[in-house]
Design a protein around this motif. Structure first.
Motif, PDB file in Angstrom:
ATOM      1  N   ASP A  32       0.849  -1.186   0.000  1.00  0.00           N
ATOM      2  CA  ASP A  32       0.000   0.000   0.000  1.00  0.00           C
ATOM      3  C   ASP A  32       0.894   1.248   0.000  1.00  0.00           C
ATOM      4  OD1 ASP A  32      -1.732   2.089   0.465  1.00  0.00           O
ATOM      5  OD2 ASP A  32      -2.893   1.060   2.004  1.00  0.00           O
ATOM      6  N   ASP A  69       0.158   4.328  -0.730  1.00  0.00           N
ATOM      7  CA  ASP A  69      -0.454   5.501  -0.098  1.00  0.00           C
ATOM      8  C   ASP A  69      -0.144   5.528   1.394  1.00  0.00           C
ATOM      9  OD1 ASP A  69      -1.543   6.308  -2.506  1.00  0.00           O
ATOM     10  OD2 ASP A  69      -3.464   5.298  -2.162  1.00  0.00           O
ATOM     11  N   HIS A  70      -0.203   4.366   2.029  1.00  0.00           N
ATOM     12  CA  HIS A  70       0.149   4.274   3.460  1.00  0.00           C
ATOM     13  C   HIS A  70       1.620   4.637   3.656  1.00  0.00           C
ATOM     14  CE1 HIS A  70      -0.475   2.563   7.562  1.00  0.00           C
ATOM     15  NE2 HIS A  70       0.834   2.394   7.485  1.00  0.00           N
ATOM     16  N   GLU A 100       3.358   6.641   1.794  1.00  0.00           N
ATOM     17  CA  GLU A 100       3.476   8.095   1.602  1.00  0.00           C
ATOM     18  C   GLU A 100       3.129   8.840   2.881  1.00  0.00           C
ATOM     19  OE1 GLU A 100       2.198  11.394  -1.732  1.00  0.00           O
ATOM     20  OE2 GLU A 100       0.790   9.762  -1.273  1.00  0.00           O
ATOM     21  N   GLN A 101       2.060   8.412   3.557  1.00  0.00           N
ATOM     22  CA  GLN A 101       1.682   9.047   4.815  1.00  0.00           C
ATOM     23  C   GLN A 101       2.775   8.899   5.857  1.00  0.00           C
ATOM     24  OE1 GLN A 101      -2.066   7.300   5.940  1.00  0.00           O
ATOM     25  NE2 GLN A 101      -3.084   7.908   4.039  1.00  0.00           N
ATOM     26  N   MET A 102       3.411   7.743   5.883  1.00  0.00           N
ATOM     27  CA  MET A 102       4.489   7.511   6.850  1.00  0.00           C
ATOM     28  C   MET A 102       5.707   8.384   6.532  1.00  0.00           C
ATOM     29  SD  MET A 102       5.926   3.817   8.082  1.00  0.00           S
ATOM     30  CE  MET A 102       4.348   3.380   8.796  1.00  0.00           C
ATOM     31  N   GLU A 112       5.759  11.295   5.464  1.00  0.00           N
ATOM     32  CA  GLU A 112       5.532  12.689   5.838  1.00  0.00           C
ATOM     33  C   GLU A 112       6.045  13.008   7.236  1.00  0.00           C
ATOM     34  OE1 GLU A 112       1.378  13.269   5.272  1.00  0.00           O
ATOM     35  OE2 GLU A 112       1.501  13.264   3.067  1.00  0.00           O
ATOM     36  N   HIS A 113       6.198  11.981   8.083  1.00  0.00           N
ATOM     37  CA  HIS A 113       6.682  12.257   9.440  1.00  0.00           C
ATOM     38  C   HIS A 113       7.798  11.318   9.897  1.00  0.00           C
ATOM     39  CE1 HIS A 113       3.380   9.303   9.958  1.00  0.00           C
ATOM     40  NE2 HIS A 113       4.115   8.826  10.952  1.00  0.00           N
ATOM     41  N   LYS A 114       8.292  10.459   8.996  1.00  0.00           N
ATOM     42  CA  LYS A 114       9.417   9.593   9.352  1.00  0.00           C
ATOM     43  C   LYS A 114      10.446   9.582   8.225  1.00  0.00           C
ATOM     44  CE  LYS A 114       7.333   6.231  12.536  1.00  0.00           C
ATOM     45  NZ  LYS A 114       8.259   6.460  13.667  1.00  0.00           N
ATOM     46  N   TYR A 143      11.800  11.510  -1.941  1.00  0.00           N
ATOM     47  CA  TYR A 143      12.289  11.408  -0.558  1.00  0.00           C
ATOM     48  C   TYR A 143      13.687  10.799  -0.464  1.00  0.00           C
ATOM     49  CZ  TYR A 143       7.621  12.642   1.135  1.00  0.00           C
ATOM     50  OH  TYR A 143       6.439  13.308   1.411  1.00  0.00           O
TER      51      TYR A 143
END
Length: 486
Positions: free
Chosen positions: A248, A250-251, A253-255, A257-259, A293
């Motif tokens: 996943d 998208d999951h 990508e969310q991670m 953003e802060h790791k 990233y």
């Protein structure tokens, strides 16, 4: 005098000469403290009578002891343990702790107490493995013919010398051509490192990419041996969900953003263990995120060559224009697992560093074997083998899945895999896989118990059930045994 009759044990039918056995017995008595420096040895006549050998044999043993520096001859007095040897304490017994485990003789750190040991599949027993090729189909005769032919040529002896730690240039060139034709992967031989299977490629990549407390993203379900490699490097494993379309992203990508994530380990074709294939949409997004990233993608493509329903997606490495992908594959996973030849592809500087690291633990691979494989690629034998195997494995997959559907639908849920060599079989919760494995073994069927696929967040009641290494008759026999034990 010591009870030499019982202390000196001889094997009369051994290939080791009796006088050498006597010499070795005395060395043991000296090193375990039973005989101390300056201690006198029995005369050759006395010892010969005690242990029932010829006196000349004892004399030869004493001469050997003296020549090795364990004993010395003093004129008119006899043979003595060499006086300059250090005094050693006599060893009475192996000390044990309260739980009867032997005490460690030195301090060390064991990072592998909970690591799964790899299964041995060399036992002559009917086996449902977790997805191996049928070695009976392997063109071993052709491989050995090339091996012998190369070794007999006037230049073949050069391959017995040390070579390039990156592996045979001949094989790297042949692989570059093969990967370009079959996977659209445009690569130079200088970007290829020949490894002892994909496992070494994963290890080398982890050691170069990861340091203590770095983060690496892996699947919620994942190849357990890769997890162990990343943990050994000191990295933190960030688990990303896996569904029918693969990881996943998208999951992820969310991670991101802060790791801070140093690398992502991915098995886009026939994910291990669930066999799902990553969608092209997610592949392209993963490459976009890697570029944005600045993380590495370790792409494990262990069995690309086996795809049945349609043409497989090209690897991420083939569409990676920013050079973020480290591409790892195996030749022998699809040929014969024990021959241990794989490859790692990446930026030239990264491959050079991996080659230097490899030298610290394994100077190089088997040059002659690598040359023989190069010849099989060049003369088309490898492609013929893959085409022939693919047709056979597809028939076996179809039969295997037909039997599962008709005879096991009440206890096993599965999807027919598009490729690979195994079915991901999810068992009904009432089935105890450990007990099933034990019971089946008693009836001549070896099958795993599912523990290898579990981790701290993934604990399915499921197995990878390999169909490729069994012929049609064996498939029916194996599944009959399995059915009886459910």
């Amino acid at each position: 005098m010591l009870p030499y009759k019982s202390l000196i044990q001889l094997k009369r039918n051994s290939a080791i000469a009796l006088h050498i056995q006597i010499c070795n017995n005395f060395i043991t008595l000296i090193t375990n403290g039973t005989l101390q420096p300056t201690g006198i040895l029995p005369s050759s006549r006395v010892l010969a009578d005690l242990i029932s050998v010829n006196r000349k044999t004892v004399k030869l043993a004493y001469e050997e002891l003296i020549s090795q520096g364990w004993a010395e001859s003093v004129e008119r007095k006899g043979i003595f343990v060499f006086s300059s040897l250090p005094v050693l304490p006599e060893i009475e017994s192996i000390p044990v702790t309260g739980d009867s485990e032997p005490k460690e003789s030195f301090l060390w750190t064991n990072h592998f107490q909970n690591t799964h040991r790899s299964e041995s599949y060399q036992k002559l027993i009917l086996t449902i493995d977790d997805g191996f090729p049928d070695v009976r189909l392997t063109p071993v005769d052709q491989l050995m013919r090339e091996y012998r032919s190369i070794s007999k040529r006037f230049y073949g002896k050069n391959f017995l010398k040390y070579g390039d730690s990156k592996g045979s240039e001949h094989l790297r060139t042949a692989l570059a051509f093969y990967l370009g034709n079959t996977r659209g992967l445009v690569v130079s031989p200088e970007n290829i490192l020949i490894t002892k299977g994909s496992q070494m490629g994963i290890y080398l990549s982890a050691q170069l990419l990861l340091q203590s407390s770095d983060n690496i993203a892996v699947g919620v379900s994942n190849y357990a041996s890769a997890d162990e490699i990343f943990k050994y490097s000191g990295a933190n494993l960030l688990r990303i969900p896996i569904d029918d379309r693969g990881m996943d992203v998208d999951h992820l990508e969310q991670m991101l953003e802060h790791k801070k994530i140093k690398a992502v380990y991915i098995i886009p074709h026939h994910h291990f263990p669930t066999t799902v294939t990553m969608s092209m949409e997610r592949r392209l997004k993963l490459l976009k995120l890697a570029r944005e990233y600045r993380f590495a993608i370790i792409e494990d493509d262990y069995d690309f060559d086996f795809h049945y329903n349609n043409k497989p997606y090209v690897p991420l490495a083939s569409i990676d224009h920013n050079h973020n992908v480290i591409y790892i594959g195996s030749i022998t996973k699809t040929f014969a697992p024990a021959l241990r030849i794989g490859f790692m592809i990446g930026p030239s500087a990264f491959v050079e560093a991996a080659s230097s690291l490899r030298q610290l633990i394994d100077r190089q691979g088997d040059s002659l074997l690598e040359e023989a494989f190069a010849s099989l690629f060049e003369n088309g034998e490898m492609e013929r083998h893959f085409r022939k195997s693919l047709k056979i494995y597809e028939k076996r997959r179809n039969l295997f899945c037909e039997i599962l559907q008709s005879n096991f639908s009440d206890v096993i849920a599965f999807k027919v895999p598009e490729g690979g060599l195994a079915v991901w079989a999810v068992f009904d919760d009432k089935v105890n896989l450990a007990q099933l494995s034990e019971n089946a073994s008693k009836q001549g069927l070896h099958i795993l118990d599912g523990s290898f696929y579990k981790n701290e967040v993934f604990s399915p009641n499921a197995l990878r059930m390999g169909f490729a290494s069994l012929n049609e008759s064996e498939i029916q026999q194996a599944l009959e045994v399995l059915r009886r034990n459910l």
